[in-house]
Design an enzyme around this catalytic site. Structure first.
Site, PDB file in Angstrom:
ATOM      1  N   GLU A  96       0.826  -1.205   0.000  1.00 49.97           N
ATOM      2  CA  GLU A  96       0.000   0.000   0.000  1.00 49.97           C
ATOM      3  C   GLU A  96       0.862   1.257   0.000  1.00 49.97           C
ATOM      4  OE1 GLU A  96      -3.909  -1.752   2.360  1.00 49.97           O
ATOM      5  OE2 GLU A  96      -2.373  -0.688   3.512  1.00 49.97           O
ATOM      6  N   CYS A 109       3.453   8.614   0.256  1.00 54.24           N
ATOM      7  CA  CYS A 109       4.089   7.754   1.255  1.00 54.24           C
ATOM      8  C   CYS A 109       4.264   6.370   0.633  1.00 54.24           C
ATOM      9  CB  CYS A 109       3.213   7.694   2.507  1.00 54.24           C
ATOM     10  SG  CYS A 109       3.894   6.682   3.836  1.00 54.24           S
ATOM     11  N   CYS A 116       6.859  -6.146   7.787  1.00 54.57           N
ATOM     12  CA  CYS A 116       7.999  -5.531   8.469  1.00 54.57           C
ATOM     13  C   CYS A 116       8.454  -6.438   9.603  1.00 54.57           C
ATOM     14  CB  CYS A 116       7.602  -4.159   9.023  1.00 54.57           C
ATOM     15  SG  CYS A 116       8.971  -3.239   9.762  1.00 54.57           S
ATOM     16  N   CYS A 120       7.296  -3.007  15.919  1.00 49.51           N
ATOM     17  CA  CYS A 120       6.943  -1.878  16.790  1.00 49.51           C
ATOM     18  C   CYS A 120       5.518  -2.052  17.320  1.00 49.51           C
ATOM     19  CB  CYS A 120       7.072  -0.565  16.024  1.00 49.51           C
ATOM     20  SG  CYS A 120       8.768  -0.220  15.484  1.00 49.51           S
ATOM     21  N   CYS A 123       2.347  -0.303  15.535  1.00 54.13           N
ATOM     22  CA  CYS A 123       2.287  -0.303  14.074  1.00 54.13           C
ATOM     23  C   CYS A 123       1.597  -1.557  13.551  1.00 54.13           C
ATOM     24  CB  CYS A 123       3.696  -0.207  13.491  1.00 54.13           C
ATOM     25  SG  CYS A 123       3.720  -0.177  11.696  1.00 54.13           S
ATOM     26  N   GLY A 167       7.109  -1.375   5.927  1.00 49.62           N
ATOM     27  CA  GLY A 167       8.484  -1.838   5.968  1.00 49.62           C
ATOM     28  C   GLY A 167       9.469  -0.828   6.515  1.00 49.62           C
ATOM     29  N   GLU A 168      10.660  -1.312   6.830  1.00 45.61           N
ATOM     30  CA  GLU A 168      11.793  -0.484   7.265  1.00 45.61           C
ATOM     31  C   GLU A 168      12.686  -0.244   6.049  1.00 45.61           C
ATOM     32  OE1 GLU A 168      14.812   1.509   8.291  1.00 45.61           O
ATOM     33  OE2 GLU A 168      13.335   1.250   9.894  1.00 45.61           O
ATOM     34  N   SER A 199      12.581   7.459   6.297  1.00 45.74           N
ATOM     35  CA  SER A 199      12.331   7.281   7.724  1.00 45.74           C
ATOM     36  C   SER A 199      12.871   5.932   8.182  1.00 45.74           C
ATOM     37  CB  SER A 199      10.826   7.358   7.997  1.00 45.74           C
ATOM     38  OG  SER A 199      10.548   7.104   9.366  1.00 45.74           O
ATOM     39  N   SER A 221      12.454   7.563  13.708  1.00 51.77           N
ATOM     40  CA  SER A 221      11.344   7.216  14.595  1.00 51.77           C
ATOM     41  C   SER A 221      11.909   6.960  15.987  1.00 51.77           C
ATOM     42  CB  SER A 221      10.613   5.975  14.070  1.00 51.77           C
ATOM     43  OG  SER A 221      10.019   6.237  12.826  1.00 51.77           O
ATOM     44  N   LEU A 222      11.739   7.932  16.868  1.00 51.53           N
ATOM     45  CA  LEU A 222      12.337   7.849  18.198  1.00 51.53           C
ATOM     46  C   LEU A 222      11.331   7.337  19.227  1.00 51.53           C
ATOM     47  CD1 LEU A 222      14.872   8.368  19.883  1.00 51.53           C
ATOM     48  CD2 LEU A 222      14.082  10.732  20.198  1.00 51.53           C
ATOM     49  N   HIS A 223      10.272   8.099  19.464  1.00 50.14           N
ATOM     50  CA  HIS A 223       9.101   7.683  20.227  1.00 50.14           C
ATOM     51  C   HIS A 223       9.307   7.507  21.730  1.00 50.14           C
ATOM     52  CE1 HIS A 223       7.484   7.297  16.285  1.00 50.14           C
ATOM     53  NE2 HIS A 223       8.081   6.162  16.007  1.00 50.14           N
ATOM     54  N   ASN A 297      -2.309   6.310  16.199  1.00 46.00           N
ATOM     55  CA  ASN A 297      -3.529   5.878  15.521  1.00 46.00           C
ATOM     56  C   ASN A 297      -3.882   4.464  15.959  1.00 46.00           C
ATOM     57  OD1 ASN A 297      -3.937   8.182  13.707  1.00 46.00           O
ATOM     58  ND2 ASN A 297      -1.990   7.533  12.805  1.00 46.00           N
ATOM     59  N   CYS A 340      -0.761   6.885   9.626  1.00 41.67           N
ATOM     60  CA  CYS A 340       0.549   6.374  10.015  1.00 41.67           C
ATOM     61  C   CYS A 340       0.404   5.164  10.928  1.00 41.67           C
ATOM     62  CB  CYS A 340       1.318   7.492  10.723  1.00 41.67           C
ATOM     63  SG  CYS A 340       3.013   7.050  11.147  1.00 41.67           S
TER      64      CYS A 340
END
Length: 362
Positions: A96, A109, A116, A120, A123, A167-168, A199, A221-223, A297, A340
């Site tokens: 997608e 995007c 992936c 995470c 996600c 994916g990464e 990213s 992506s820290l979070h 989300n 996201c």
């Protein structure tokens, strides 16, 4: 048997590799550059359309090569203007992409893998597990398909590309680099480096190499601002803990005045307290950066909840008071599972499939 299995997909080839390919056919190097200038023009699907190539050479190309494209495109439109595209790959897998129109830009995007492996917590793509890397052509064809769709539907042209889909990206490093080369090549898709953002969840060695070999924007992506919380959210932190990640960002090679974008997804009661904001401000002090906040989300883990708007604004204020540029990213496409962290290749069977003319693989 698919006759293309024995042929070379030219959309997998950078300009340098395309030159090598035509030289292997006994042709001069400039023919490779000529072909590249044709491949990414809208509506070019056959070698016969490449009118400045000799007829005999076009016949050779037809026997040895092809130009892949997606022949099925599922399109879902969000109430907020975002558009989600699903593409069925040759092996039946589904990926997608999401187009996000804004007043001053039109961002796509893009996905880099099917599924992936990073796992995470917040996600949805991670719940798929890792299935495979996308080829360079499969990455590029997302951009080509959406560009053509936008053109056919009277939409503004794409201006920005972000590798923030499924994916990464840095785990598919070689194909990512080749895709960036094609995206930024003037004879290719002709995007500016400053209009492309990659990213990552923090694959430190690949981050260093990305900085050495490209000049695109980097988003991390820290979070979380400490190892305990980040490890509970992102398993990659066990391999590359925060101190190593931040040091890599501090020494990251980039053009003067460019800043790394740190992405920080806020989870209610997990990483959204005032103390977390203060710790984050201190952590990022050595790194020229911007901060992008996003309330989480709905995704795979039912225990993950979004904080209130008031909490997000309070978190932003603390960081701004510390001198940081802080954006709050508005979630787009949530009603079609395009926001996201929500991409998971679902809904193809029940959704409308738009078939585009001249979009069948040769």
């Amino acid at each position: 048997m698919n006759e293309n299995l024995a042929k070379t997909d030219l959309k997998n080839l950078t300009q340098e590799k395309l030159v090598q390919f035509v030289e292997s056919l006994g042709q001069p190097a400039f023919r490779g550059r000529q072909i590249l200038a044709w491949i990414y023009r809208p509506g070019i699907t056959e070698f016969e359309q490449m009118t400045d190539l000799a007829k005999e050479f076009r016949a050779i190309l037809a026997k040895t090569a092809f130009m892949s494209r997606f022949d099925e495109v599922m399109v879902e439109r969000s109430r907020d203007g975002a558009v989600k595209f699903a593409f069925r790959l040759v092996d039946g897998q589904i990926i997608e992409s999401v187009m996000i129109p804004e007043e001053d830009r039109n961002t796509l995007c893009v996905s880099s893998q099917v599924g992936c492996a990073m796992g995470c917590r917040f996600c949805m793509t991670g719940t798929m597990g890792f299935r495979r890397n996308l080829s360079t052509a499969e990455i590029i064809n997302q951009v080509c398909a959406v560009r053509d769709w936008a053109l056919a539907h009277g939409q503004p042209p794409l201006t920005n590309i972000v590798f923030m889909g499924m994916g990464e990206p840095l785990a598919n490093f070689d194909n990512l680099l080749d895709a960036i080369s094609i995206l930024t090549e003037q004879r290719g898709l002709d995007f500016s480096n400053r209009r492309i953002t990659v990213s990552t969840c923090g694959l430190v060695p690949q981050m260093r190499e990305l900085g050495d070999r490209t000049d695109v924007n980097l988003a991390v992506s820290l979070h979380a601002a400490n190892d305990a919380v980040r490890t509970s959210m992102m398993p990659i932190n066990k391999r590359y803990p925060i101190a190593e990640l931040i040091e890599t960002c501090r020494t990251y090679r980039q053009k003067r005045r460019k800043r790394i974008m740190f992405e920080y997804t806020l989870l209610d009661g997990v990483n959204d307290a005032d103390a977390d904001a203060i710790q984050l401000a201190e952590l990022l002090r050595p790194v020229p950066c911007k901060i992008n906040l996003l309330a989480v989300n709905p995704a795979g883990d039912a225990s993950v909840r979004s904080p209130s708007n008031e909490r997000v604004l309070a978190f932003q204020k603390i960081l701004r008071d510390q001198g940081y540029t802080v954006f709050i990213r508005t979630s787009r496409g949530e009603d079609i599972s395009a926001a996201c962290g929500q991409l998971a290749g679902q809904g193809w069977v029940d959704a409308k499939v738009e078939k585009k003319e001249n979009a069948v693989n040769p």
